[in-house]
Design a protein around this motif. Structure first.
Motif, PDB file in Angstrom:
ATOM      1  N   LYS A   4     -58.824  53.857  49.055  1.00 45.58           N
ATOM      2  CA  LYS A   4     -57.873  54.136  47.974  1.00 45.58           C
ATOM      3  C   LYS A   4     -57.723  55.649  47.896  1.00 45.58           C
ATOM      4  N   PRO A   5     -56.573  56.165  48.307  1.00 44.44           N
ATOM      5  CA  PRO A   5     -56.379  57.616  48.247  1.00 44.44           C
ATOM      6  C   PRO A   5     -56.530  58.129  46.811  1.00 44.44           C
ATOM      7  N   ALA A   6     -56.919  59.365  46.682  1.00 49.63           N
ATOM      8  CA  ALA A   6     -57.094  59.959  45.357  1.00 49.63           C
ATOM      9  C   ALA A   6     -55.770  59.966  44.600  1.00 49.63           C
ATOM     10  N   GLU A   7     -55.860  59.649  43.316  1.00 45.92           N
ATOM     11  CA  GLU A   7     -54.673  59.612  42.464  1.00 45.92           C
ATOM     12  C   GLU A   7     -55.079  59.750  41.011  1.00 45.92           C
ATOM     13  N   GLU A   8     -54.104  60.066  40.177  1.00 49.09           N
ATOM     14  CA  GLU A   8     -54.317  60.067  38.730  1.00 49.09           C
ATOM     15  C   GLU A   8     -54.630  58.625  38.338  1.00 49.09           C
ATOM     16  N   VAL A   9     -55.645  58.431  37.492  1.00 48.93           N
ATOM     17  CA  VAL A   9     -56.051  57.078  37.115  1.00 48.93           C
ATOM     18  C   VAL A   9     -55.823  56.833  35.626  1.00 48.93           C
ATOM     19  N   PHE A  10     -55.820  55.569  35.262  1.00 54.08           N
ATOM     20  CA  PHE A  10     -55.433  55.137  33.912  1.00 54.08           C
ATOM     21  C   PHE A  10     -56.232  55.787  32.800  1.00 54.08           C
ATOM     22  N   TRP A  11     -57.473  56.167  33.053  1.00 56.24           N
ATOM     23  CA  TRP A  11     -58.311  56.722  31.995  1.00 56.24           C
ATOM     24  C   TRP A  11     -58.169  58.241  31.879  1.00 56.24           C
ATOM     25  N   GLY A  12     -57.266  58.837  32.662  1.00 51.58           N
ATOM     26  CA  GLY A  12     -56.979  60.257  32.538  1.00 51.58           C
ATOM     27  C   GLY A  12     -57.649  61.134  33.570  1.00 51.58           C
ATOM     28  N   GLY A  13     -58.418  60.546  34.460  1.00 52.23           N
ATOM     29  CA  GLY A  13     -59.082  61.314  35.501  1.00 52.23           C
ATOM     30  C   GLY A  13     -58.328  61.246  36.810  1.00 52.23           C
ATOM     31  N   TYR A  14     -59.013  61.599  37.873  1.00 56.16           N
ATOM     32  CA  TYR A  14     -58.443  61.627  39.216  1.00 56.16           C
ATOM     33  C   TYR A  14     -59.526  61.116  40.153  1.00 56.16           C
ATOM     34  N   GLU A  54     -71.090  51.898  57.122  1.00 53.80           N
ATOM     35  CA  GLU A  54     -71.853  50.666  56.949  1.00 53.80           C
ATOM     36  C   GLU A  54     -71.204  49.714  55.942  1.00 53.80           C
ATOM     37  N   GLY A  55     -70.054  50.104  55.383  1.00 49.22           N
ATOM     38  CA  GLY A  55     -69.323  49.216  54.483  1.00 49.22           C
ATOM     39  C   GLY A  55     -69.564  49.417  52.999  1.00 49.22           C
ATOM     40  N   HIS A  56     -70.316  50.451  52.615  1.00 48.15           N
ATOM     41  CA  HIS A  56     -70.575  50.702  51.196  1.00 48.15           C
ATOM     42  C   HIS A  56     -69.428  51.521  50.604  1.00 48.15           C
ATOM     43  N   TYR A  57     -69.041  51.169  49.385  1.00 50.68           N
ATOM     44  CA  TYR A  57     -67.916  51.811  48.721  1.00 50.68           C
ATOM     45  C   TYR A  57     -68.381  52.933  47.803  1.00 50.68           C
ATOM     46  N   TRP A  58     -67.706  54.076  47.931  1.00 51.44           N
ATOM     47  CA  TRP A  58     -67.974  55.246  47.107  1.00 51.44           C
ATOM     48  C   TRP A  58     -66.695  55.664  46.385  1.00 51.44           C
ATOM     49  N   GLU A  59     -66.824  55.925  45.099  1.00 53.78           N
ATOM     50  CA  GLU A  59     -65.730  56.544  44.354  1.00 53.78           C
ATOM     51  C   GLU A  59     -66.026  58.030  44.273  1.00 53.78           C
ATOM     52  N   VAL A  60     -65.010  58.846  44.489  1.00 59.23           N
ATOM     53  CA  VAL A  60     -65.116  60.286  44.269  1.00 59.23           C
ATOM     54  C   VAL A  60     -64.165  60.588  43.124  1.00 59.23           C
ATOM     55  N   ALA A  61     -64.696  61.170  42.044  1.00 56.30           N
ATOM     56  CA  ALA A  61     -63.895  61.294  40.830  1.00 56.30           C
ATOM     57  C   ALA A  61     -64.049  62.641  40.140  1.00 56.30           C
ATOM     58  N   PHE A  62     -62.967  63.036  39.478  1.00 59.77           N
ATOM     59  CA  PHE A  62     -62.961  64.172  38.560  1.00 59.77           C
ATOM     60  C   PHE A  62     -62.695  63.595  37.182  1.00 59.77           C
ATOM     61  N   ASN A  63     -63.592  63.880  36.245  1.00 65.83           N
ATOM     62  CA  ASN A  63     -63.462  63.413  34.872  1.00 65.83           C
ATOM     63  C   ASN A  63     -63.198  64.633  33.992  1.00 65.83           C
ATOM     64  N   PRO A  64     -61.981  64.764  33.441  1.00 63.62           N
ATOM     65  CA  PRO A  64     -61.663  65.942  32.637  1.00 63.62           C
ATOM     66  C   PRO A  64     -62.292  65.917  31.245  1.00 63.62           C
ATOM     67  N   TYR A  65     -62.917  64.815  30.871  1.00 61.04           N
ATOM     68  CA  TYR A  65     -63.449  64.665  29.507  1.00 61.04           C
ATOM     69  C   TYR A  65     -64.955  64.849  29.417  1.00 61.04           C
ATOM     70  N   GLU A  66     -65.663  64.568  30.501  1.00 59.16           N
ATOM     71  CA  GLU A  66     -67.126  64.596  30.488  1.00 59.16           C
ATOM     72  C   GLU A  66     -67.616  65.224  31.787  1.00 59.16           C
ATOM     73  N   ASP A  67     -68.503  66.205  31.696  1.00 54.67           N
ATOM     74  CA  ASP A  67     -69.041  66.834  32.891  1.00 54.67           C
ATOM     75  C   ASP A  67     -70.149  65.956  33.465  1.00 54.67           C
ATOM     76  N   LEU A  68     -69.843  65.246  34.539  1.00 54.72           N
ATOM     77  CA  LEU A  68     -70.810  64.380  35.205  1.00 54.72           C
ATOM     78  C   LEU A  68     -71.269  64.966  36.536  1.00 54.72           C
ATOM     79  N   THR A  69     -70.960  66.240  36.740  1.00 50.79           N
ATOM     80  CA  THR A  69     -71.319  66.875  38.006  1.00 50.79           C
ATOM     81  C   THR A  69     -72.760  67.330  38.031  1.00 50.79           C
TER      82      THR A  69
END
Length: 134
Positions: A101-111, A119-134
Motif C-alpha cells: 500500500k503506497p504511502a498516502e494521507e489516511v482517514f485519521w489525519g496521518g500519512y 518473509e511475508g510479514h506486514y509493516w506499516e510505516v506511519a507519520f502521526n501528526p498528533y502523537e510523537d511515537l518516534t
C-alpha cells in the motif's frame, strides 16, 4: 503484567535472507548471539527476533505445515515526517520488500503506507501528526 512487549519474534522460512533484510537492508542493530539458529535485533524499548518458522511452530506446539495466510498482525514503525515515511518505504524496497500500500494521507489525519518483508510479514510505516511515537 507490566505494560511492555519484550520481544517480537517473527517465524521465517529463510533465516539468512531475513537476517540480511533486517540487518543490511533496514540497518537494524544486530545482537551477536552464539546460536546461529536465531537472530536478535536490539531496538528502542524492545527486541526483534527471527526464528525458523517450523521451529517456532514446534516450540508453540503447532503444526507448521498447516496453511497460513494473513495472520492478523502487522508491525508498525513511526517516523517524524511524511518524507521519512517515503524514505523508509524506499529503503525497504531497496532491501527486497514489496510495497503493498503506497504511502498516502489516511482517514485519521496521518500519512502511512505498508510493505511486506521478504518473509511475508506486514509493516506499516506511519507519520502521526498528533502523537510523537518516534
Amino acid at each position: 503484567m507490566k505494560p511492555k512487549i519484550s520481544i517480537i519474534t517473527l517465524g521465517v522460512d529463510d533465516l539468512d535472507r531475513a537476517t540480511r533484510f533486517y540487518a543490511d537492508g533496514l540497518g537494524l542493530p544486530r545482537y551477536e548471539f552464539e546460536d546461529g539458529n536465531i537472530s536478535f535485533f536490539s531496538l528502542e524499548g524492545t527486541w526483534l527476533a527471527l526464528y525458523p518458522r517450523d521451529e517456532l511452530a514446534r516450540d508453540i506446539g503447532l503444526d507448521a505445515s498447516s496453511p497460513t495466510g494473513f495472520s492478523g498482525i502487522t508491525l508498525a514503525h513511526n517516523v517524524a515526517s511524511k518524507e521519512e515515511v517515503n524514505a523508509v518505504l524506499a529503503q525497504a524496497v531497496a532491501a527486497g520488500a514489496t510495497v503493498v500500500k503506497p504511502a498516502e494521507e489516511v482517514f485519521w489525519g496521518g500519512y502511512s503506507g505498508y510493505f511486506q518483508d521478504p518473509e511475508g510479514h506486514y509493516w506499516e510505516v506511519a507519520f502521526n501528526p498528533y502523537e510523537d511515537l518516534t
